[in-house]
Design an enzyme around this catalytic site. Structure first.
Site, PDB file in Angstrom:
ATOM      1  N   GLY A  14       0.759  -0.984  -0.069  1.00 20.94           N
ATOM      2  CA  GLY A  14       0.108   0.391   0.293  1.00 20.94           C
ATOM      3  C   GLY A  14       0.889   1.379  -0.080  1.00 20.94           C
ATOM      4  O   GLY A  14       0.427   2.571   0.510  1.00 20.94           O
ATOM      5  N   SER A  15       2.110   1.213  -0.145  1.00 19.33           N
ATOM      6  CA  SER A  15       2.819   2.251  -0.536  1.00 19.33           C
ATOM      7  C   SER A  15       1.972   2.970  -1.761  1.00 19.33           C
ATOM      8  O   SER A  15       2.521   4.496  -1.268  1.00 19.33           O
ATOM      9  CB  SER A  15       4.042   2.720  -0.697  1.00 19.33           C
ATOM     10  OG  SER A  15       4.385   1.768  -2.208  1.00 19.33           O
ATOM     11  N   ASN A  16       1.823   2.561  -2.021  1.00 19.17           N
ATOM     12  CA  ASN A  16       1.227   3.908  -3.664  1.00 19.17           C
ATOM     13  C   ASN A  16      -0.154   4.600  -2.974  1.00 19.17           C
ATOM     14  O   ASN A  16      -0.854   5.576  -2.822  1.00 19.17           O
ATOM     15  CB  ASN A  16       0.544   3.478  -4.776  1.00 19.17           C
ATOM     16  CG  ASN A  16       2.010   3.140  -5.322  1.00 19.17           C
ATOM     17  OD1 ASN A  16       2.516   4.357  -6.314  1.00 19.17           O
ATOM     18  ND2 ASN A  16       2.836   1.999  -5.789  1.00 19.17           N
ATOM     19  N   MET A  93      -3.817  -7.460  -6.749  1.00 21.94           N
ATOM     20  CA  MET A  93      -3.830  -8.787  -7.170  1.00 21.94           C
ATOM     21  C   MET A  93      -4.750  -9.339  -8.148  1.00 21.94           C
ATOM     22  O   MET A  93      -4.315 -10.935  -8.045  1.00 21.94           O
ATOM     23  CB  MET A  93      -2.510  -9.780  -6.825  1.00 21.94           C
ATOM     24  CG  MET A  93      -1.145  -8.723  -6.152  1.00 21.94           C
ATOM     25  SD  MET A  93      -0.562  -7.890  -7.253  1.00 21.94           S
ATOM     26  CE  MET A  93       0.722  -9.477  -7.262  1.00 21.94           C
ATOM     27  N   LEU A  95      -7.902 -10.627 -11.563  1.00 26.20           N
ATOM     28  CA  LEU A  95      -7.713  -9.536 -12.640  1.00 26.20           C
ATOM     29  C   LEU A  95      -9.538  -8.998 -12.861  1.00 26.20           C
ATOM     30  O   LEU A  95      -9.871  -9.910 -12.191  1.00 26.20           O
ATOM     31  CB  LEU A  95      -7.706 -10.362 -13.717  1.00 26.20           C
ATOM     32  CG  LEU A  95      -7.143 -10.607 -14.647  1.00 26.20           C
ATOM     33  CD1 LEU A  95      -6.863 -11.941 -15.872  1.00 26.20           C
ATOM     34  CD2 LEU A  95      -6.665  -9.452 -15.400  1.00 26.20           C
ATOM     35  N   ASN A 110      -4.657   1.525 -14.174  1.00 23.59           N
ATOM     36  CA  ASN A 110      -3.893   1.183 -13.106  1.00 23.59           C
ATOM     37  C   ASN A 110      -2.058   1.365 -13.146  1.00 23.59           C
ATOM     38  O   ASN A 110      -1.649   2.191 -14.504  1.00 23.59           O
ATOM     39  CB  ASN A 110      -3.559  -0.645 -13.634  1.00 23.59           C
ATOM     40  CG  ASN A 110      -2.519  -1.589 -12.740  1.00 23.59           C
ATOM     41  OD1 ASN A 110      -3.055  -1.608 -11.434  1.00 23.59           O
ATOM     42  ND2 ASN A 110      -1.838  -2.477 -13.243  1.00 23.59           N
ATOM     43  N   HIS A 112       2.137  -0.632 -13.303  1.00 22.95           N
ATOM     44  CA  HIS A 112       2.326  -1.175 -13.339  1.00 22.95           C
ATOM     45  C   HIS A 112       4.109  -0.633 -13.022  1.00 22.95           C
ATOM     46  O   HIS A 112       3.934  -0.563 -14.095  1.00 22.95           O
ATOM     47  CB  HIS A 112       2.123  -2.421 -14.497  1.00 22.95           C
ATOM     48  CG  HIS A 112       2.865  -3.281 -15.087  1.00 22.95           C
ATOM     49  ND1 HIS A 112       2.178  -4.647 -14.610  1.00 22.95           N
ATOM     50  CD2 HIS A 112       3.342  -3.524 -16.169  1.00 22.95           C
ATOM     51  CE1 HIS A 112       3.087  -5.957 -14.866  1.00 22.95           C
ATOM     52  NE2 HIS A 112       4.480  -5.351 -15.392  1.00 22.95           N
TER      53      HIS A 112
HETATM   54  C1  GRF Z   1       3.723  -1.464  -6.721  1.00 23.47           C
HETATM   55  O1  GRF Z   1       5.337  -1.584  -7.975  1.00 23.47           O
HETATM   56  C2  GRF Z   1       2.842  -1.388  -8.758  1.00 23.47           C
HETATM   57  O2  GRF Z   1       3.401  -0.765 -10.257  1.00 23.47           O
HETATM   58  C3  GRF Z   1       2.003  -3.048  -8.203  1.00 23.47           C
HETATM   59  O3  GRF Z   1       2.084  -3.380  -7.492  1.00 23.47           O
HETATM   60  C4  GRF Z   1       3.280  -2.872  -6.638  1.00 23.47           C
HETATM   61  C5  GRF Z   1       2.373  -1.703  -5.056  1.00 23.47           C
HETATM   62  O4  GRF Z   1       2.943  -1.543  -4.309  1.00 23.47           O
HETATM   63  N1  GRF Z   1       0.717  -2.906  -9.829  1.00 23.47           N
HETATM   64  P1  GRF Z   1       2.549  -0.747  -3.050  1.00 23.47           P
HETATM   65  O5  GRF Z   1       1.628  -2.103  -2.752  1.00 23.47           O
HETATM   66  O6  GRF Z   1       1.816   0.405  -3.954  1.00 23.47           O
HETATM   67  O7  GRF Z   1       3.879  -0.950  -2.077  1.00 23.47           O
END
Ligand code: GRF
Length: 206
Positions: A14-16, A93, A95, A110, A112
């Site tokens: 969940g860093s994003n 994670m 589809l 999304n 990636h």
């Molecule tokens: C990220 O690297 C994103 O590109 C991929 O999953 C990862 C998620 O990281 N889809 P986080 O959970 O946001 O830390």
């Protein structure tokens, strides 16, 4: 003025998610705010992050539904109840089926960890190292029915150094993602993203 309402779907760290929540609260997300976390893993770190930030969580256990369509229909109800305008996948994670993809066409994105169309699917960072490419990066794209195949909205590159490992490269990619994703979400909130025949254009500020 009411703000632009986004939901984040995530399954892990969940860093994003955290970056988007923080940017929204700081007013640096083009007026967007995270209104909901959708998560399929009760033990994921992202759930704690949401609780700490006071963001509502829609937590579900896929196995307890008869089909993917069934749990997605329930998610769509939640999104509609909260008037969500943009769905942001960040390490989700699973589809998506046409229940989500059709309903949120053009409003579903999304991130990636590669320069698509290279290295779609899981383990994109390992795939890039195994292949021996010298540059990789992160891609934000629309979600369609395929695996990382939707129109590309933005990309940012990172050079792969000879001594790079999966961990070191993951760290670098995460840091560019945390700059790239809020920027793209702001474009949506500002109404500047146009999709025409697979081609994405970002309109200049008025
Ligand atoms: C990220 O690297 C994103 O590109 C991929 O999953 C990862 C998620 O990281 N889809 P986080 O959970 O946001 O830390």
């Amino acid at each position: 003025m009411s703000h632009y309402r986004i939901a984040v779907f995530a399954s892990g760290e969940g860093s994003n998610f955290q970056t988007l929540v923080d940017a929204g609260k700081a007013g640096s997300l083009g007026g967007a705010q995270v209104e909901l976390l959708v998560c399929d893993k009760p033990e994921a770190r992202v759930v704690k992050r949401a609780r700490d930030a006071g963001i509502p969580v829609h937590l579900f256990t896929p196995k307890s539904y008869p089909s993917r369509e069934a749990y997605e229909a329930e998610i769509v109800e939640q999104l509609e109840a909260l008037n969500i305008e943009l769905v942001v996948l960040a390490g989700y994670m699973r589809l998506l089926t046409s229940v989500m993809v059709d309903k949120y066409a053009g409003r579903l994105i999304n991130i990636h960890p590669s320069l698509l169309p290279s290295f779609p699917g899981t383990n994109a960072i390992q795939q890039a190292l195994d292949y021996g490419v010298k540059v990789t990066g992160a891609t934000v794209h629309f979600v369609d029915g395929g695996m990382d195949t939707g129109s590309i909205i933005a990309q940012q590159s990172v050079e792969i150094m000879p001594e790079a490992s999966v961990d070191s490269l993951a760290k670098e990619i995460h840091s560019i993602e945390q700059e790239l994703y809020p920027r793209v979400v702001s474009w949506f909130a500002e109404g500047r993203v146009r999709l025409n025949d697979r081609q994405v254009t970002i309109l200049p500020y008025k």
